[in-house]
Enzyme design. Structure first.
Site, PDB file in Angstrom:
ATOM      1  N   ALA A  80      -4.005   1.866  -3.649  1.00 39.79           N
ATOM      2  CA  ALA A  80      -2.591   1.688  -3.357  1.00 39.79           C
ATOM      3  C   ALA A  80      -1.760   2.368  -4.434  1.00 39.79           C
ATOM      4  O   ALA A  80      -2.222   2.587  -5.560  1.00 39.79           O
ATOM      5  CB  ALA A  80      -2.234   0.205  -3.292  1.00 39.79           C
ATOM      6  N   ASP A  81      -0.535   2.682  -4.073  1.00 39.28           N
ATOM      7  CA  ASP A  81       0.404   3.217  -5.057  1.00 39.28           C
ATOM      8  C   ASP A  81       1.799   2.720  -4.722  1.00 39.28           C
ATOM      9  O   ASP A  81       2.138   2.501  -3.554  1.00 39.28           O
ATOM     10  CB  ASP A  81       0.391   4.748  -5.089  1.00 39.28           C
ATOM     11  CG  ASP A  81       1.141   5.278  -6.303  1.00 39.28           C
ATOM     12  OD1 ASP A  81       0.572   5.212  -7.416  1.00 39.28           O
ATOM     13  OD2 ASP A  81       2.290   5.721  -6.157  1.00 39.28           O
ATOM     14  N   THR A  82       2.587   2.542  -5.778  1.00 38.93           N
ATOM     15  CA  THR A  82       3.952   2.031  -5.626  1.00 38.93           C
ATOM     16  C   THR A  82       4.914   2.935  -6.376  1.00 38.93           C
ATOM     17  O   THR A  82       4.695   3.252  -7.550  1.00 38.93           O
ATOM     18  CB  THR A  82       4.058   0.599  -6.175  1.00 38.93           C
ATOM     19  OG1 THR A  82       3.138  -0.239  -5.465  1.00 38.93           O
ATOM     20  CG2 THR A  82       5.464   0.045  -5.992  1.00 38.93           C
TER      21      THR A  82
END
Length: 209
Positions: A80-82
């Protein structure tokens, strides 16, 4: 499926926040393997596209790493990445007080967006991805509030210089979208991607009953 067996899961991150979110819904990764990827935005790259690309790059990097590890070679990989953005401006993952202070002053009294992406690679090499956009607005922050928050150190390493699940939760006037996405992993999307590809996300729920 036997309760004594399940496919393995690798979380492509060393983030305690992402691990805690998975554990919240009964998912315990078999390994945490952080991905070392360049997170510099490409020229003209939109924040939404940046989050999607980085999630994919992390998943692919870890997938290649575990192919050489027999005990994990047939595992699911979850990455995941934010990305926190004001308009098209991507805010950094603050590593210095100056960076964090700049982020907080920019976010004070205005709306911003958090773009998250979750990417899954199945044991058969299939790729699945979902993106999430969440809108937030912070209160007008006084100089004293900014200085007190900086003194807490909570901002260190956080996208946009804040952690919504911590002290900065007191700054959020409005949040429209996914709270868990802002923390670091959109749970609804992650769970449904895994379940849709055959990972038994609810097995521990049945065992606990």
């Amino acid at each position: 499926m036997s309760a004594s067996w399940r496919p393995k899961l690798v979380l492509a991150s060393a983030s305690p926040r992402r691990l805690a979110l998975l554990q919240q819904v009964g998912i315990e990764p078999d390994a945490l393997v952080p991905a070392d990827v360049d997170e510099t935005p490409l020229r003209g790259e939109k924040p939404r596209d940046l989050a999607r690309r980085l999630a994919r790059d992390k998943a692919e990097a870890v997938h290649k790493m575990i192919e050489r590890r027999e005990e994990l070679a047939s595992a699911f990989v979850l990455a995941a990445d934010t990305v926190v953005a004001v308009g098209r401006r991507v805010l950094p993952k603050a590593e210095t007080v100056e960076e964090a202070a700049q982020c907080l002053r920019l976010l004070s009294g205005r709306g911003h967006r958090v773009y998250s992406a979750v990417h899954v690679i199945t044991p058969r090499g299939k790729h699945r991805q979902r993106g999430v956009e969440t809108r937030l607005r912070f209160k007008n922050l006084s100089q004293d509030e900014i200085e007190s928050y900086l003194a807490s150190g909570e901002w260190r390493g956080k996208a946009g210089g804040y952690a919504i699940q911590g002290l900065a939760g007191a700054f959020a006037v409005k949040l429209v979208g996914s709270y868990t996405s802002v923390v670091g992993l959109p749970l609804y999307e992650a769970v449904n991607l895994l379940a849709g590809e055959g990972y038994p996300v609810r097995l521990t729920w049945l065992n606990a009953a």
